[in-house]
Scaffold this motif. Structure first.
Motif, PDB file in Angstrom:
ATOM      1  N   SER A  35      -1.851   6.827   7.738  1.00 17.42           N
ATOM      2  CA  SER A  35      -0.884   5.845   8.211  1.00 17.42           C
ATOM      3  C   SER A  35      -0.427   5.014   7.025  1.00 17.42           C
ATOM      4  O   SER A  35      -1.255   4.596   6.211  1.00 17.42           O
ATOM      5  CB  SER A  35      -1.517   4.918   9.245  1.00 17.42           C
ATOM      6  N   PRO A  36       0.864   4.780   6.894  1.00 20.15           N
ATOM      7  CA  PRO A  36       1.323   3.991   5.756  1.00 20.15           C
ATOM      8  C   PRO A  36       0.817   2.554   5.838  1.00 20.15           C
ATOM      9  O   PRO A  36       0.804   1.964   6.921  1.00 20.15           O
ATOM     10  CB  PRO A  36       2.841   4.046   5.843  1.00 20.15           C
ATOM     11  N   PRO A  37       0.374   2.022   4.721  1.00 24.24           N
ATOM     12  CA  PRO A  37      -0.060   0.622   4.716  1.00 24.24           C
ATOM     13  C   PRO A  37       1.153  -0.291   4.886  1.00 24.24           C
ATOM     14  O   PRO A  37       2.300   0.156   4.761  1.00 24.24           O
ATOM     15  CB  PRO A  37      -0.703   0.451   3.342  1.00 24.24           C
ATOM     16  N   PRO A  38       0.915  -1.563   5.154  1.00 26.67           N
ATOM     17  CA  PRO A  38       2.043  -2.477   5.321  1.00 26.67           C
ATOM     18  C   PRO A  38       2.845  -2.625   4.023  1.00 26.67           C
ATOM     19  O   PRO A  38       2.335  -2.373   2.926  1.00 26.67           O
ATOM     20  CB  PRO A  38       1.385  -3.797   5.712  1.00 26.67           C
ATOM     21  N   LEU A  39       4.086  -3.025   4.187  1.00 26.52           N
ATOM     22  CA  LEU A  39       4.940  -3.263   3.032  1.00 26.52           C
ATOM     23  C   LEU A  39       4.875  -4.730   2.636  1.00 26.52           C
ATOM     24  O   LEU A  39       4.804  -5.615   3.492  1.00 26.52           O
ATOM     25  CB  LEU A  39       6.389  -2.901   3.353  1.00 26.52           C
ATOM     26  N   PHE A  40       4.930  -4.978   1.340  1.00 26.29           N
ATOM     27  CA  PHE A  40       5.025  -6.326   0.811  1.00 26.29           C
ATOM     28  C   PHE A  40       6.028  -6.284  -0.323  1.00 26.29           C
ATOM     29  O   PHE A  40       5.835  -5.540  -1.288  1.00 26.29           O
ATOM     30  CB  PHE A  40       3.668  -6.829   0.302  1.00 26.29           C
ATOM     31  N   GLY A  42       8.812  -4.834  -0.416  1.00 23.81           N
ATOM     32  CA  GLY A  42       9.366  -3.495  -0.555  1.00 23.81           C
ATOM     33  C   GLY A  42       8.420  -2.460  -1.127  1.00 23.81           C
ATOM     34  O   GLY A  42       8.825  -1.342  -1.416  1.00 23.81           O
ATOM     35  N   ARG A  43       7.158  -2.805  -1.293  1.00 19.86           N
ATOM     36  CA  ARG A  43       6.167  -1.864  -1.841  1.00 19.86           C
ATOM     37  C   ARG A  43       5.006  -1.732  -0.873  1.00 19.86           C
ATOM     38  O   ARG A  43       4.718  -2.642  -0.115  1.00 19.86           O
ATOM     39  CB  ARG A  43       5.631  -2.367  -3.180  1.00 19.86           C
ATOM     40  N   LEU A  44       4.334  -0.598  -0.940  1.00 16.43           N
ATOM     41  CA  LEU A  44       3.150  -0.409  -0.110  1.00 16.43           C
ATOM     42  C   LEU A  44       2.031  -1.313  -0.617  1.00 16.43           C
ATOM     43  O   LEU A  44       1.786  -1.394  -1.819  1.00 16.43           O
ATOM     44  CB  LEU A  44       2.692   1.049  -0.159  1.00 16.43           C
ATOM     45  N   ALA A  45       1.384  -2.008   0.295  1.00 12.37           N
ATOM     46  CA  ALA A  45       0.288  -2.913  -0.057  1.00 12.37           C
ATOM     47  C   ALA A  45      -1.003  -2.327   0.520  1.00 12.37           C
ATOM     48  O   ALA A  45      -1.300  -2.490   1.698  1.00 12.37           O
ATOM     49  CB  ALA A  45       0.552  -4.307   0.498  1.00 12.37           C
ATOM     50  N   TRP A  46      -1.743  -1.617  -0.313  1.00 19.58           N
ATOM     51  CA  TRP A  46      -2.944  -0.903   0.119  1.00 19.58           C
ATOM     52  C   TRP A  46      -4.121  -1.861   0.248  1.00 19.58           C
ATOM     53  O   TRP A  46      -4.459  -2.582  -0.683  1.00 19.58           O
ATOM     54  CB  TRP A  46      -3.285   0.183  -0.888  1.00 19.58           C
ATOM     55  N   ARG A  47      -4.788  -1.806   1.397  1.00 18.70           N
ATOM     56  CA  ARG A  47      -6.023  -2.560   1.606  1.00 18.70           C
ATOM     57  C   ARG A  47      -7.200  -1.631   1.314  1.00 18.70           C
ATOM     58  O   ARG A  47      -7.035  -0.425   1.214  1.00 18.70           O
ATOM     59  CB  ARG A  47      -6.119  -3.038   3.055  1.00 18.70           C
ATOM     60  N   ARG A  48      -8.373  -2.197   1.203  1.00 16.82           N
ATOM     61  CA  ARG A  48      -9.580  -1.399   0.933  1.00 16.82           C
ATOM     62  C   ARG A  48      -9.752  -0.299   1.978  1.00 16.82           C
ATOM     63  O   ARG A  48     -10.043   0.837   1.642  1.00 16.82           O
ATOM     64  CB  ARG A  48     -10.812  -2.318   0.919  1.00 16.82           C
ATOM     65  N   GLU A  49      -9.541  -0.641   3.239  1.00 14.42           N
ATOM     66  CA  GLU A  49      -9.693   0.340   4.319  1.00 14.42           C
ATOM     67  C   GLU A  49      -8.704   1.493   4.151  1.00 14.42           C
ATOM     68  O   GLU A  49      -9.037   2.647   4.413  1.00 14.42           O
ATOM     69  CB  GLU A  49      -9.479  -0.329   5.681  1.00 14.42           C
ATOM     70  N   ASP A  50      -7.470   1.168   3.736  1.00 17.92           N
ATOM     71  CA  ASP A  50      -6.455   2.206   3.520  1.00 17.92           C
ATOM     72  C   ASP A  50      -6.868   3.151   2.388  1.00 17.92           C
ATOM     73  O   ASP A  50      -6.661   4.356   2.470  1.00 17.92           O
ATOM     74  CB  ASP A  50      -5.094   1.579   3.171  1.00 17.92           C
ATOM     75  N   ILE A  51      -7.448   2.591   1.342  1.00 26.69           N
ATOM     76  CA  ILE A  51      -7.869   3.390   0.189  1.00 26.69           C
ATOM     77  C   ILE A  51      -9.009   4.329   0.586  1.00 26.69           C
ATOM     78  O   ILE A  51      -9.043   5.484   0.174  1.00 26.69           O
ATOM     79  CB  ILE A  51      -8.275   2.482  -0.990  1.00 26.69           C
TER      80      ILE A  51
END
Length: 68
Positions: A35-40, A42-51
């Motif tokens: 699932s794509p991480p949220p945008l911040f 205009g860029r993807l903002a990856w959280r630890r869980e996403d990584i």
């Protein structure tokens, strides 16, 4: 929150033999494996869980807790 470039560096450090590329990450996002991480800004903002999920989907070793 990490940028995609930072995520690539983190995963490459944990997986020197199989460093991910931006294209592999894009492919995983396009096919819906991640699932794509949220945008911040205009860029993807990856959280630890996403990584962690991304590393699992790409078959990579999960980075250590202090890196992600």
């Amino acid at each position: 929150m990490k940028t995609t470039r930072q995520v690539i560096r983190i995963l490459a450090a944990a997986n020197p033999q199989h460093a991910p590329t931006e294209e592999r990450i894009r492919h995983a996002l396009r096919r819906g494996a991640v699932s794509p991480p949220p945008l911040f800004a205009g860029r993807l903002a990856w959280r630890r869980e996403d990584i962690i999920v991304l590393a699992d989907v790409l078959g990579l070793v999960c980075p250590s807790k202090d890196q992600g």
